[in-house]
Design a protein around this motif. Structure first.
Motif, PDB file in Angstrom:
ATOM      1  N   ASP A  80      10.326  76.330 -75.945  1.00 27.22           N
ATOM      2  CA  ASP A  80       8.979  76.879 -75.824  1.00 27.22           C
ATOM      3  C   ASP A  80       8.541  77.051 -74.371  1.00 27.22           C
ATOM      4  N   THR A  81       9.256  76.439 -73.436  1.00 25.12           N
ATOM      5  CA  THR A  81       8.895  76.576 -72.018  1.00 25.12           C
ATOM      6  C   THR A  81       9.531  77.810 -71.392  1.00 25.12           C
ATOM      7  N   ILE A  82      10.336  78.527 -72.155  1.00 23.65           N
ATOM      8  CA  ILE A  82      11.077  79.680 -71.637  1.00 23.65           C
ATOM      9  C   ILE A  82      10.559  80.958 -72.286  1.00 23.65           C
ATOM     10  N   SER A 129      13.610  84.502 -67.752  1.00 19.07           N
ATOM     11  CA  SER A 129      13.593  83.729 -66.510  1.00 19.07           C
ATOM     12  C   SER A 129      13.866  82.282 -66.879  1.00 19.07           C
ATOM     13  N   LEU A 130      14.165  81.469 -65.865  1.00 23.04           N
ATOM     14  CA  LEU A 130      14.415  80.051 -66.091  1.00 23.04           C
ATOM     15  C   LEU A 130      13.677  79.228 -65.047  1.00 23.04           C
ATOM     16  N   PRO A 131      13.066  78.111 -65.440  1.00 25.98           N
ATOM     17  CA  PRO A 131      12.543  77.179 -64.436  1.00 25.98           C
ATOM     18  C   PRO A 131      13.677  76.721 -63.518  1.00 25.98           C
ATOM     19  N   SER A 132      13.370  76.419 -62.274  1.00 27.74           N
ATOM     20  CA  SER A 132      14.406  76.130 -61.277  1.00 27.74           C
ATOM     21  C   SER A 132      15.269  74.935 -61.647  1.00 27.74           C
ATOM     22  N   ASP A 133      14.749  74.028 -62.468  1.00 26.93           N
ATOM     23  CA  ASP A 133      15.527  72.829 -62.789  1.00 26.93           C
ATOM     24  C   ASP A 133      16.177  72.907 -64.168  1.00 26.93           C
ATOM     25  N   MET A 134      16.150  74.087 -64.798  1.00 28.79           N
ATOM     26  CA  MET A 134      16.608  74.181 -66.187  1.00 28.79           C
ATOM     27  C   MET A 134      17.745  75.186 -66.321  1.00 28.79           C
TER      28      MET A 134
END
Length: 763
Positions: free
Chosen positions: A184-186, A196-201
């Motif tokens: 759900d965060t993507i 897109s992707l969070p930098s730590d994922m």
């Protein structure tokens, strides 16, 4: 070219956690955080990888920032990049690196390097002539349920194994937790890739897990992808032989843990998408020929293919199912509860010439069913028929469709009891589904074989169901039942302790159980006649499940692998033939024995597969032997391939052929077939000896020997040697070597390009 050896046990690299000491490398390379320097993908140069040498993923940079291109590619000074390299005649264009288009379109086949490759049953230079006599499944009343798609499935159906990958899981670069469930965060694209992707994922998916990996092909896999980003692997040792932008050559070292493909980082302006992991040897052909040839060879003898599992009929989602929610071909995987893209299923049946059996999703709306029917009508080859069934085993309480039918039946007030409301809803929706297909096909509705099916084991339950169906039975052509046998419930602890029984004891219990199958066949044969339907089988075969304990499971599996399992399977096949197939009333589509299933891993949940993995030696599968020997006994078709097969290269003809009713030979001719020089005799035990190709670089021919139960053995020969000698190959090595663009493929049946075949027996 770089050579990197990487191990799953190494700690995760932090290259993607970019900071002030580490440049972005222009998405053309990977930053090393320890050195603060970029490692450029092949084809790029410069401290920040900003110099594009124009390799297009198919070459390496030179000192002058141009490219040394791979075979099949050439350097274009004007475009400053590698482009396809073809030497095509007759004014045709390239359709791939080193691959020419055809002068004329292929009507029922696919063009490859200047000539058509026909679907089974078609012949001629443009595949425009249908000849049922050159089909391995002609007159054979045996079908096959194909296994479902999953990342652990031992049945490799596609050469791009990402099509059989799992759904994405989420992870963090700095921890080692498996699947953090943070979808759900993507933000996701319509094709299922992260926008897109969070930098730590990172996100990743498994392919070739368990026996699929253990028995899978070995060699250099090709990873292809579109967009900008970084792809990684884990869970398996591997060697990267080429690392270009959008293309890698990777050797995976054998193991059952599977391959974990990871998107480590992605450019939100041009995200990574369309990832393909191509089995060794198939990079050149994968787009035009998506199916794995050994898989195709295994199913060519069946006259019908049931796609229940490939469509994920049991528990299909969503509810309701609309056309807009169907699985598309460009989605990141073909697994999951939406099932495989319908286009692939139609294409598969077109290639092998088998009638498709399409199970309609239980919650499909009318619009979905109309679109399904229209797509099939527009795309399916003209002589094939279609079996149409609403869902699967709607009576079976373990499936979501049973719950759904009860709920819908109760909503409609079809009955006060949910079980009977569900039964009546099945009859209602089945009839509506058939009518929707018939409306689409109109005057071609005779191509449709609507199927009605209910519970086989409890006769009165099915009697009640068909009584409710009543006059609506006229909407259907077939009544379908199961043909499973459990050998007197040998795996049931309440009746037997299977661990104390010998294989002969289990065989005796199968014999004891046979009268039950015979009784079922007689009962439903009479029912089908009463309602003017033809009796056929939607699933059948050994059904020995044992989840009681490991010893019981092992014993049940051992019987499925034992020679006596062939006898037990043959008993049921023969009973079916005598009672159902041979009945003069029960002509087509009646009498079809639909085996369940093609390939599966044996476990406590059952040993359902005829074979345990793609590429298994059929002579180690007693159930395969039972079915194919049954085919030979009762169906008049011993066609296993063309009597003559040729490859024409320059002025030399290579061929396999029969002369004067003698043994089948392979050889060559330099005068268009007037005289032949025979190579050493390969085999005297053959139904067909098929020349599949000639490697113009290595001067090797590739030949398949097919015996009378459709078992292939594979050979090659270097024709440039003074002393000619055949070399046997494994199935995976054979298809790896015969598939590249440097191999000229055999000409189509009936297209001899002026080759003199007067002295050959080619009919």
């Amino acid at each position: 070219m770089t050579l990197l050896v990487l191990f799953a046990v190494l700690s995760v690299c932090q290259c993607f956690l970019l900071d002030s000491n580490c440049p972005h490398c222009n998405w053309n390379g990977v930053c090393n955080t320890q050195s603060g320097k970029c490692t450029c993908y092949e084809g790029f140069k410069g401290t920040d990888c900003s110099t594009d040498c124009g390799c297009q993923g198919h070459g390496v940079c030179t000192q002058d920032n141009t490219c040394v291109c791979d075979s099949g590619w050439k350097w274009s000074k004007s475009l400053h990049k590698c482009v396809w390299d073809c030497s095509c005649s007759n004014g045709v264009q390239c359709i791939g690196p080193g691959v020419c288009d055809c002068v004329h379109a292929c009507k029922y086949g696919t063009c490859w390097n200047g000539q058509c490759e026909c679907w089974e049953g078609y012949k001629g230079a443009t595949c425009n002539v249908f000849d049922k006599n050159i089909m391995m499944n002609r007159n054979i009343s045996v079908g096959m349920n194909l296994g479902g798609l999953s990342y652990w499935s031992p049945e490799l159906k596609f050469v791009d194994i990402v099509k059989q990958s799992q759904e994405w899981i989420t992870e963090h670069h700095t921890t080692h937790q498996w699947d953090t469930h943070e979808h759900d965060t993507i933000t996701w694209r319509d094709d299922g890739y992260p926008a897109s992707l969070p930098s730590d994922m990172l996100v990743g998916k498994l392919v070739l897990r368990a026996s699929a990996g253990t028995h899978g092909p070995q060699g250099n896999f090709t990873l292809l992808y579109d967009g900008d980003g970084e792809i990684g692997f884990s869970l398996v040792r591997y060697t990267i032989h080429y690392n270009g932008k959008g293309r890698m050559l990777v050797e995976f070292h054998e193991g059952s843990g599977g391959i974990f493909i990871k998107i480590m980082r992605t450019n939100s302006k041009n995200p990574v998408h369309n990832i393909r992991l191509i089995l060794p040897g198939f990079e050149d052909r994968h787009e035009l020929f998506p199916f794995y040839p050994p898989f195709l060879e295994n199913i060519k003898r069946y006259s019908e293919l049931r796609f229940m599992d490939m469509l994920h009929t049991n528990g299909h989602t969503p509810e309701p199912t609309t056309w807009d929610t169907r699985r598309l071909q460009n989605f990141h995987t073909q697994t999951g509860t939406k099932g495989c893209a319908i286009e692939y299923l139609i294409h598969l049946t077109n290639i092998v010439g088998a009638d498709p059996w399409f199970n309609q999703p239980h919650a499909a709306d009318d619009d979905f069913i109309r679109h399904f029917a229209n797509m099939t009508k527009a795309s399916l080859r003209p002589e094939l028929k279609m079996y149409i069934e609403y869902s699967n085993e709607v009576w079976n309480g373990i499936f979501q469709q049973t719950k759904y039918s009860k709920q819908e039946g109760m909503k409609l007030g079809l009955d006060t009891h949910d079980w009977k409301a569900g039964l009546k809803f099945y009859n209602k929706r089945s009839t509506e589904t058939v009518d929707l297909w018939k409306a689409v096909f109109g005057s071609d509705s005779d191509r449709l074989i609507p199927v009605w099916a209910w519970q086989t084991g409890y006769h009165d339950y099915t009697r009640q169901a068909i009584v409710d169906l009543g006059t609506r039975a006229s909407h259907f052509k077939g009544l379908a039942i199961t043909g499973y046998f459990g050998c007197d419930h040998v795996t049931s602890q309440s009746k037997h302790d299977i661990t104390q029984l010998s294989m002969a004891d289990i065989r005796a219990l199968c014999k004891k159980d046979l009268p039950k199958s015979i009784n079922d066949f007689h009962y439903f044969m009479n029912m089908s006649k009463t309602y003017n339907l033809k009796l056929l089988m939607y699933e059948g075969g050994p059904g020995l499940e044992s989840s009681r304990n490991n010893n019981a499971t092992d014993h049940a599996i051992a019987f499925n692998r034992h020679d006596l399992a062939e006898d037990a399977t043959a008993d049921v096949l023969e009973a079916w033939y005598d009672i159902v197939t041979a009945d003069p009333y029960n002509t087509h589509p009646g009498g079809l024995f639909n085996y369940f299933a093609s390939v599966s891993t044996y476990s406590k949940y059952g040993s359902w597969g005829m074979m345990e993995f793609t590429g298994q030696d059929p002579y180690t599968s007693p159930k395969y032997l039972a079915v194919h020997r049954y085919i030979n006994r009762h169906f008049n078709n011993q066609y296993m391939g063309p009597a003559c097969s040729f490859v024409l290269f320059n002025n030399t003809v290579y061929g396999c052929y029969r002369q004067n009713n003698q043994n089948v030979h392979c050889g060559m001719s330099t005068d268009h077939g007037t005289h032949w020089t025979n190579y050493p005799l390969l085999s005297t035990n053959t139904s067909a000896l098929i020349l599949d190709g000639y490697d113009v670089i290595n001067h090797a021919i590739f030949v398949r020997n097919v015996d009378d139960i459709a078992v292939n053995t594979f050979y090659t020969m270097d024709t440039s040697q003074q002393y000619l000698q055949w070399k046997s190959l494994t199935f995976s090595d054979y298809y790896r070597l015969v598939s590249p663009a440097t191999v000229r493929r055999r000409m189509t049946n009936g297209d001899h390009h002026g080759i003199n075949i007067n002295q050959l027996d080619c009919n």
